[in-house]
Design a protein around this motif. Structure first.
Motif, PDB file in Angstrom:
ATOM      1  N   ASP A   1       0.836  -1.198   0.000  1.00  0.00           N
ATOM      2  CA  ASP A   1       0.000   0.000   0.000  1.00  0.00           C
ATOM      3  C   ASP A   1       0.865   1.240   0.000  1.00  0.00           C
ATOM      4  O   ASP A   1       1.901   1.297   0.667  1.00  0.00           O
ATOM      5  CB  ASP A   1      -0.912   0.027   1.232  1.00  0.00           C
ATOM      6  N   ASN A   2       0.427   2.235  -0.768  1.00  0.00           N
ATOM      7  CA  ASN A   2       1.069   3.543  -0.802  1.00  0.00           C
ATOM      8  C   ASN A   2       0.017   4.566  -0.388  1.00  0.00           C
ATOM      9  O   ASN A   2      -0.854   4.942  -1.175  1.00  0.00           O
ATOM     10  CB  ASN A   2       1.599   3.846  -2.197  1.00  0.00           C
ATOM     11  N   TYR A   3       0.078   4.980   0.889  1.00  0.00           N
ATOM     12  CA  TYR A   3      -0.897   5.934   1.415  1.00  0.00           C
ATOM     13  C   TYR A   3      -0.442   7.349   1.079  1.00  0.00           C
ATOM     14  O   TYR A   3       0.639   7.784   1.504  1.00  0.00           O
ATOM     15  CB  TYR A   3      -1.048   5.779   2.925  1.00  0.00           C
ATOM     16  N   LYS A   4      -1.271   8.054   0.310  1.00  0.00           N
ATOM     17  CA  LYS A   4      -0.934   9.407  -0.148  1.00  0.00           C
ATOM     18  C   LYS A   4      -1.870  10.408   0.521  1.00  0.00           C
ATOM     19  O   LYS A   4      -3.041  10.522   0.161  1.00  0.00           O
ATOM     20  CB  LYS A   4      -1.021   9.484  -1.670  1.00  0.00           C
ATOM     21  N   LEU A   5      -1.341  11.117   1.530  1.00  0.00           N
ATOM     22  CA  LEU A   5      -2.116  12.094   2.297  1.00  0.00           C
ATOM     23  C   LEU A   5      -1.655  13.496   1.937  1.00  0.00           C
ATOM     24  O   LEU A   5      -0.458  13.796   1.989  1.00  0.00           O
ATOM     25  CB  LEU A   5      -1.945  11.865   3.802  1.00  0.00           C
ATOM     26  N   SER A   6      -2.588  14.353   1.586  1.00  0.00           N
ATOM     27  CA  SER A   6      -2.274  15.749   1.262  1.00  0.00           C
ATOM     28  C   SER A   6      -2.858  16.666   2.330  1.00  0.00           C
ATOM     29  O   SER A   6      -4.039  16.570   2.644  1.00  0.00           O
ATOM     30  CB  SER A   6      -2.846  16.123  -0.114  1.00  0.00           C
ATOM     31  N   TYR A   7      -2.013  17.545   2.867  1.00  0.00           N
ATOM     32  CA  TYR A   7      -2.427  18.461   3.933  1.00  0.00           C
ATOM     33  C   TYR A   7      -2.162  19.911   3.554  1.00  0.00           C
ATOM     34  O   TYR A   7      -1.221  20.215   2.804  1.00  0.00           O
ATOM     35  CB  TYR A   7      -1.652  18.169   5.227  1.00  0.00           C
ATOM     36  N   LEU A   8      -2.980  20.791   4.099  1.00  0.00           N
ATOM     37  CA  LEU A   8      -2.688  22.219   4.133  1.00  0.00           C
ATOM     38  C   LEU A   8      -2.285  22.524   5.564  1.00  0.00           C
ATOM     39  O   LEU A   8      -3.123  22.506   6.472  1.00  0.00           O
ATOM     40  CB  LEU A   8      -3.905  23.049   3.718  1.00  0.00           C
ATOM     41  N   ASN A   9      -0.981  22.755   5.775  1.00  0.00           N
ATOM     42  CA  ASN A   9      -0.444  22.931   7.127  1.00  0.00           C
ATOM     43  C   ASN A   9      -0.197  24.396   7.450  1.00  0.00           C
ATOM     44  O   ASN A   9       0.263  25.165   6.602  1.00  0.00           O
ATOM     45  CB  ASN A   9       0.874  22.164   7.279  1.00  0.00           C
ATOM     46  N   LEU A  10      -0.490  24.762   8.708  1.00  0.00           N
ATOM     47  CA  LEU A  10      -0.268  26.119   9.196  1.00  0.00           C
ATOM     48  C   LEU A  10       0.614  26.062  10.445  1.00  0.00           C
ATOM     49  O   LEU A  10       0.125  26.005  11.568  1.00  0.00           O
ATOM     50  CB  LEU A  10      -1.592  26.815   9.533  1.00  0.00           C
ATOM     51  N   PRO A  11       1.935  26.069  10.275  1.00  0.00           N
ATOM     52  CA  PRO A  11       2.840  26.145  11.422  1.00  0.00           C
ATOM     53  C   PRO A  11       2.988  27.591  11.899  1.00  0.00           C
ATOM     54  O   PRO A  11       2.920  28.527  11.095  1.00  0.00           O
ATOM     55  CB  PRO A  11       4.174  25.628  10.878  1.00  0.00           C
ATOM     56  N   ILE A  12       3.196  27.761  13.195  1.00  0.00           N
ATOM     57  CA  ILE A  12       3.556  29.058  13.764  1.00  0.00           C
ATOM     58  C   ILE A  12       4.858  28.846  14.525  1.00  0.00           C
ATOM     59  O   ILE A  12       4.871  28.252  15.605  1.00  0.00           O
ATOM     60  CB  ILE A  12       2.465  29.616  14.691  1.00  0.00           C
ATOM     61  N   MET A  13       5.960  29.320  13.940  1.00  0.00           N
ATOM     62  CA  MET A  13       7.278  29.027  14.474  1.00  0.00           C
ATOM     63  C   MET A  13       7.868  30.205  15.229  1.00  0.00           C
ATOM     64  O   MET A  13       7.772  31.357  14.791  1.00  0.00           O
ATOM     65  CB  MET A  13       8.229  28.650  13.332  1.00  0.00           C
TER      66      MET A  13
END
Length: 211
Positions: free
Chosen positions: A95-107
């Motif tokens: 299996d090749n799990y392909k997850l796409s995210y819109l990430n909002l880091p605050i560094m």
């Protein structure tokens, strides 16, 4: 974790009002991601390569300290392998799990030396899509079967992910820099109906340009 996000957001808002300098930029680079937790109990999980791309705003509060919110598209996931056999049967699945995210880091960034900084901060991610590219093979009493394809598995994952980032960066010039960062998943991303605990784990290497 939600309280931490709210607290950091409040600090971020105060930072904007007290910023000595504001800089904008873009960044992109390589992801090396995997999934941890219960998924490793029944399959061999391996890391997979992906990418991230997006922009950021750096609010310089002092010569050494700044706050940097970012908005990143991130291709994550993992690969897994499973096999089982006895004297008369055999089955395997990749299996090749392909997850796409819109990430909002605050560094929060601290410049420990000219051009060199360390950073840490929370991140919230919104799941855009989740697909499983699978390849199944089996043999029962000499009869071979196989199936492969891609299916939408977004319903198997939660729509929001919380994590914490830490890393370091180096500026080659006033505009060009590199960053290395690790994203530690803190929340269970498996849908509650699955009765599993699965978390994201991502290493990122970025090349960026500050305007």
């Amino acid at each position: 974790m939600k309280k931490i996000i709210l607290t950091v957001s409040a600090i971020f808002a105060m930072g904007i009002m007290n910023a000595q300098e504001i800089k904008y930029g873009v960044k992109a680079g390589l992801n090396l991601s995997t999934l941890t937790g219960d998924i490793t109990d029944f399959t061999d999980v391996k890391s997979k390569a992906g990418f991230h791309v997006g922009g950021f705003v750096e609010f310089k509060l002092t010569d050494k300290f700044s706050i940097q919110p970012e908005l990143l598209y991130s291709a994550q996931g993992a690969k897994s392998e499973f096999s089982d056999s006895d004297d008369v049967t055999f089955q395997s699945e990749e299996d090749n799990y392909k997850l796409s995210y819109l990430n909002l880091p605050i560094m929060a960034k601290y410049y420990v030396a000219p051009g060199f900084s360390v950073e840490a901060g929370p991140q919230i991610g919104f799941l855009l899509s989740a697909k499983d590219e699978y390849d199944y093979k089996s043999s029962f009493f000499g009869e071979d079967l196989s199936d492969s394809g891609e299916e939408d598995v977004k319903d198997s994952f939660k729509s929001i992910d919380f994590g914490f980032n830490f890393g370091a960066g180096y500026e080659f010039t006033e505009n060009i820099f590199v960053q290395a960062r690790y994203n530690l998943g803190l929340s269970n991303i498996a849908d509650s109906d699955n009765d599993l605990e699965i978390k994201n784990s991502v290493v990122q290497v970025s090349l960026g340009y500050r305007f």
